[in-house]
Enzyme design. Structure first.
Site, PDB file in Angstrom:
ATOM      1  CE1 TYR A   1      -3.655  -1.886   5.654  1.00 31.72           C
ATOM      2  CE2 TYR A   1      -3.098   0.305   4.862  1.00 31.72           C
ATOM      3  CZ  TYR A   1      -3.476  -1.007   4.605  1.00 31.72           C
ATOM      4  OH  TYR A   1      -3.670  -1.414   3.303  1.00 31.72           O
TER       5      TYR A   1
ATOM      6  CB  SER B   1      -0.895  -0.002   1.242  1.00 29.44           C
ATOM      7  OG  SER B   1      -1.564   1.241   1.405  1.00 29.44           O
TER       8      SER B   1
END
Length: 236
Positions: free
Chosen positions: A153, A140
């Protein structure tokens, strides 16, 4: 990719499902996994109906190295080896550090980072018997751009990017290529919105599958090790 044996984790929906479908359309044989047996069975049936390709699946939680060992033994039994591993399974829990529970921290790191390690560790001896292989990790842009509420995250994806690059250097002379893809906003259930939710400005799962297709078609002498991808335009 004809007759290449591929494993895609977290492939019952979203990006993983799109990658599995693309691979089947390219003539690969594909194994998938997900945490829920019913979702895996449904995805296998639908992917076979859509593509006519050889696809099989098994329920597995990537946080469990025992589950992953069983998954790879299943792939051995069903397909006889492995050529490509796509580590796609992931979770996103977005809270400030002060609100983040130990359980949610562990869930995020164990799924997004440790699970990738477990899968890669199982893949390498299979690649060795086949003379090489390819690993694609779905990361990501959160792996380079921290944001408020993203501590767990961000940590998992920063770690995944570093792990991917070190692994690429470890294995590049063993005929094992390693790439990681860093999408920005993708219209999937992961973000709480599907592609039919009026968020067409976002990247679609099929777009990430097209990037994987490109990686797979590069000559063996060439490695695209990192791909950053973002929506062409921001939300208005």
């Amino acid at each position: 990719m004809t007759n290449k044996i591929c494993l895609v984790t977290g492939a019952t929906r979203g990006i993983g499902r799109a990658i599995a479908k693309m691979m089947l359309e390219e003539g690969a044989q594909v194994a998938i996994c997900g945490r829920q047996r019913g979702a895996v069975d449904q995805a296998v049936a639908e992917l076979h109906a859509e593509t006519g390709g050889k696809v099989a699946g098994k329920a597995a939680d990537v946080r469990s190295h025992e589950d992953i060992a069983e998954l790879f033994r299943y792939v051995d039994a069903e397909f006889g080896g492995l050529d490509v591993l796509v580590n796609n399974a992931g979770v996103g829990i977005f809270q400030s550090v002060s609100d983040l529970s130990v359980e949610n921290w562990q869930l995020t790191l164990e799924t997004n980072l440790s699970g990738v390690f477990y899968c890669c560790r199982e893949a390498f001896p299979r690649f060795e018997t086949r003379g090489g292989g390819y690993i694609v990790n779905i990361s990501s842009l959160a792996g380079k751009n921290p944001f408020a509420g993203g501590s767990a995250y961000n940590a998992s994806k920063f770690g995944l990017n570093g792990f991917s690059e070190a692994m690429m250097l470890d294995k590049r002379n063993d005929n094992v290529r390693v790439s990681y893809i860093m999408p920005g906003s993708v219209a999937t259930e992961f973000s709480g919105h599907g592609t039919d939710s009026g968020e067409d400005w976002k990247i679609h799962s099929e777009d990430i599958a097209e990037i994987v297709r490109t990686l797979m078609k590069m000559p063996k002498r060439t490695l695209i090790s990192r791909v950053e991808v973002r929506p062409s335009k921001t939300k208005r």
